[in-house]
Each structure stands twice: as C-alpha cells, then as structure tokens.
Enzyme design. Structure first.
Site, PDB file in Angstrom:
ATOM      1  CE  LYS A 185     -22.208   6.607   2.092  1.00  0.00           C
ATOM      2  NZ  LYS A 185     -21.477   7.272   1.067  1.00  0.00           N
ATOM      3  CD  GLU A 199     -25.300  15.709 -14.429  1.00  0.00           C
ATOM      4  OE1 GLU A 199     -25.218  15.086 -15.585  1.00  0.00           O
ATOM      5  OE2 GLU A 199     -25.071  15.306 -13.373  1.00  0.00           O
ATOM      6  N   GLY A 226     -24.306  12.884  -9.950  1.00  0.00           N
ATOM      7  CA  GLY A 226     -24.542  11.506  -9.469  1.00  0.00           C
ATOM      8  C   GLY A 226     -24.504  11.327  -7.864  1.00  0.00           C
ATOM      9  CG  HIS A 232     -46.775  -3.175  13.766  1.00  0.00           C
ATOM     10  ND1 HIS A 232     -46.780  -2.447  12.705  1.00  0.00           N
ATOM     11  CD2 HIS A 232     -47.516  -2.567  14.839  1.00  0.00           C
ATOM     12  CE1 HIS A 232     -47.778  -1.472  12.935  1.00  0.00           C
ATOM     13  NE2 HIS A 232     -48.285  -1.490  14.312  1.00  0.00           N
ATOM     14  CD  GLU A 282      -2.636   1.722   0.141  1.00  0.00           C
ATOM     15  OE1 GLU A 282      -2.488   3.055  -0.190  1.00  0.00           O
ATOM     16  OE2 GLU A 282      -3.198   1.000  -0.255  1.00  0.00           O
ATOM     17  N   GLY A 316      -7.679   2.147   2.134  1.00  0.00           N
ATOM     18  CA  GLY A 316      -7.682   2.698   0.570  1.00  0.00           C
ATOM     19  C   GLY A 316      -8.830   3.944   0.726  1.00  0.00           C
TER      20      GLY A 316
END
Length: 474
Positions: free
Chosen positions: A56, A209, A188, A450, A39, A45
């Site tokens: 996120k 876009e 995108g 539920h 690496e 990565g």
C-alpha cells in the site's frame, strides 16, 4: 559453545507474530495471562513486512506520481521523475516504524518475546530452535497454544522463485529499479495490485491468467471496472493461459503459456512475477505431536471460538483458512485470547469486510444478491453510480458504484459491494451496518457530508427503497 536446552512455562504460547499472533498476545496480556510470543523472522509477519503495508505504501507513492503526470484535463502539466530506490527506502521506513511499534506494544502488555522457530514436541510442550550458531534451543510448556504461522506464496511448478528472474510478491516489493517489462502470472488481488503499480511506474506489464477474467470470486461488473482501468493504463491481458515454462533470453526471459487446446504462446520480459495465491504454513509445526492434522487444503479447521480439534490449541489468521485477511486474523486473535481467559467471545464472519487496493479500489462486506437468494432471502438491491456523485467528478473518477443488498421482507442490510476511490474506507460504514443489524432506511436516513463519496452509500440504500433523489430508482 552451544547453549543447552532450558525449559520454561507459560499460560499461552503464541506461534507467529503476524497480525493474528501479535494481537492475540497483546490481548491475552491485557487479560492478565502469562504470554510467550515466538517469531522466527520479523514482528508484524508478512502483512507488515512484506505484504499489506509495503504494497500500500508503493501504491500510494505510485499514485502520486501517476496522478501528477496524468492531469492535463485539469490543466496540470507535469512529468514526474521516479526514483524507485528512494521510494522503496521510504516504504521500508514506514514498515520499520510499524514493526517497531508492534514490539513495543507487546512488551508494554507484558508479553515475553522469543526469537526462533517453534514446533510442537508434545500435547503441552513446544521446542523453540533459535537462529544463529551456538544459540541452541529451549522447551516451553504451555496450557494453551495459538497457532498464527500465516501463509507463503504458492510456487508454480517450473517457476520456483529465484529473486532474479522469477519473483514472488515479496521480491517485487523490494526492486531497486523499474523493469522495462514484466510478465505477471495470476490476476488475483496481488497480481492486479502490483500490475497496476508497475504499469504506472513505466513498466510494460503483461498479465497471463488461466481463468477468463481478473479477480476471480468477484461479480463481473465489479471486476470489469478494474480490468478496464488497467487496460486503459496499458496492462495487456491474456486469459485462458496457464504458465508452462520459461527460459533466459538475452537480458530477460521468455515465458511460455498453454491454453486448454494445447496451444503455446510466448511472452518476453525482463522479470516474471508469480502471484497465483498463498498457502498456509503448517509444515514447520510438527502438528502430529499435538494431535492436529490440516484439512485437504492445508488449513487448520476451527470453530466460532477459533479453537481447533484439540481443545487447548487455537488457530488464527491465514493458517485457519478463508478469508485470508489481516483484519480477520486480528479479530480471530482477540477472540482466541478472550476465550482462553474465560471471556464470552465468538467470531462473526458475516460482517468482515474485504478490500482490494486496485485502481479503483474494491470494498465488499456480507452477501451479494445471488448469495442472499441462495440463503433464502428475497433480496432488494440498490445502486448508485459514481458518475452521479459530485465528489467523484471533482476527483475525475466517474467509473464505479456503490451497491447494497437488503432483505426485501425486513429491510435489514445483508451486504454491499463498492467500486470506487477509497472503497476500503467507504465499506466501513456498511460493515458497521451489517454488524449492528441496521436496516436500509437507517443508512438512507443518515445525513452524509456533502460533497463526499460517502453520499453514494446513503443514496444506494435509498435507491433500494425506491427513494433515491440523485439517480433513477429501480
């Protein structure tokens, strides 16, 4: 003093420690192969360091602030203050924890970790160039190689990344202050995720876009929900516009775009994020030395065993082509390692789910209705709207749906599209159903807790059978 070349040997040389490479290395180590993982920058990565995980983390943190400040209908009144620098530090802590874990897992599996840039020097040799003055290089002889060098952001001509005015997604995830305004080139999944993040943080976001809608490749009713939510947040969209040029203007920049008629439009902003896609990294590998050549799109073509045209060389992850997804890379990495070890293994891309972490999220797996028709099936479709789901209403999330596509003759589930909060989680049940060859009635007959969003999955399958209880049947 420069350290001279040394030569070592290994059963499996893995080039790149992203989610494809490190998983391949760990799995190969578990199968008692001698493994060397090279690496050049950071274990984990792009995904763990500059993509999936940090984006996120910021999406989650931003949603906390936005939801707290936008809950008056629930009787909650708040005006959260956001310290972006502190938020980024928290995000970096999450990244560090995961990348450190990757390194420990590799070592625990007996993987030999080498820092440097690898390039092929022959059919069964690679040269590793170490970073830093006086660090020298080494040669590694291998029996098998797995290429997992990933991808990099595409630069638009004239919009080369400078980290100050023109940003890639990597730099946009590391800002220490919220820009007053931002032009985003590209609608995108990366452009839409980060547009939503910065709009929620108080940035005035304009998206340009060249196509006629957001999220190309998704069905119109899927992309519409996401676009309309972004518009409600204040994101300003301009379609049919291609980025043309930019220049500094006061404390910011002016971005010029051009439509198909040649008309020029100008947009002022403090920053410009270019998010028009990613291209595979193969130019650092000296592929000629091992007898490989990328295809016209720059990818290394592989078969169902992740094997390239050169029998002892495999390719996994973004460098191997679509779908360019971290979990696809990991699955391919496991297959490559198992094939090298002589184990029976093969790829099945039909059951690989995809997710976009927009607001709301999108989750898909398998075929759409039109794809099923093209494949020769007689599809039946079932759909359940979120506005009929009790848990969605308690979350104040009425827009979205779960849609399933089945084979009208056999009843087998062929695919699904979910637009909903936590769609990335909901799609897992449907991916399992596609993978195991489940029928619509299998999912419909499964009792779902539920009140949960997952009830919409069961109801959509029941709807395809004409048996839904909580929505009108087709």
């Amino acid at each position: 003093m420069v350290v001279g070349d040394v030569t070592t040997g290994t059963d499996v040389l893995v080039i790149g420690a992203g989610p494809g490479g490190y998983v391949a290395a760990i799995r190969a180590g578990q199968l008692d192969l001698d493994v060397t993982l090279v690496e050049k920058e950071a274990y984990g990565g792009t995904c763990l360091n500059y993509g999936c995980i940090p984006s996120k983390a910021l999406i989650s943190a931003t949603d906390v602030a936005h939801d707290a400040g936008d809950a008056e209908e629930m009787g909650i009144y708040a005006d959260p203050a956001v310290d972006l620098q502190r938020m980024v530090e928290w995000k970096d802590g999450v990244v560090d924890q995961l990348t450190g874990g990757v390194e420990k897992l590799c070592k625990a599996a007996g993987v030999n970790l080498v820092e440097g840039r690898a390039e092929f020097a022959g059919e069964d040799t690679a040269r590793i160039v170490h970073g830093g003055e006086g660090q020298g290089a080494e040669t590694i002889e291998f029996e098998h190689a797995i290429v997992s060098t990933g991808s990099r952001p595409i630069e638009v001509p004239g919009f080369e990344f400078d980290g100050e005015h023109i940003l890639s997604s990597r730099e946009a995830l590391a800002l220490d202050a919220v820009p007053a305004s931002m032009v985003v080139v590209g609608a995108g999944y990366i452009g839409m995720e980060l547009s939503t993040v910065y709009q929620k943080l108080g940035c005035d976001v304009t998206v340009v876009e060249m196509l006629d809608d957001v999220l190309p490749g998704y069905e119109n009713d899927v992309s519409r929900v996401v676009r309309e939510r972004a518009e409600d947040l204040g994101v300003d969209f301009h379609f049919g516009q291609a980025a043309d040029s930019w220049e500094e203007a006061g404390d910011g920049i002016t971005v010029r775009t051009e439509n198909e008629d040649g008309d020029i439009a100008e947009f002022g902003a403090e920053k410009c994020l270019v998010a028009v896609g990613r291209r595979p990294v193969t130019d650092t590998l000296n592929l000629d030395a091992v007898g490989l050549e990328p295809n016209e799109d720059g990818f290394l073509e592989t078969d169902h065993e992740a094997r390239t045209d050169v029998e002892h060389v495999f390719a996994v992850g973004d460098v191997a082509g679509e779908p360019m997804l971290a979990h696809t890379a990991s699955a391919e990495g496991e297959v490559a390692a198992e094939v090298i070890a002589g184990e029976p293994a093969a790829l099945d891309h039909q059951a690989i789910p995809a997710a976009v972490f927009t607001d709301p999220e999108i989750g898909t797996v398998g075929m759409t209705e039109s794809e099923a028709e093209e494949a020769g099936f007689d599809p039946v479709v079932g759909q359940f709207p979120l506005r009929a789901n009790g848990r969605a209403l308690t979350l104040d999330e009425e827009e979205g749906f779960v849609r399933v596509v089945g084979d009208g003759d056999s009843g087998f589930l062929l695919g699904a599209q979910v637009v909903a909060p936590e769609a990335s989680e909901l799609i897992a049940e449907l991916a399992l159903a596609v993978e195991m060859g489940a029928q619509l009635e299998d999912v419909a007959a499964t009792i779902h807790t539920h009140p949960t969003l997952s009830e919409a999955v069961g109801e959509a399958c029941a709807n395809a059978l004409g048996e839904a209880v909580h929505t009108l049947n087709r």
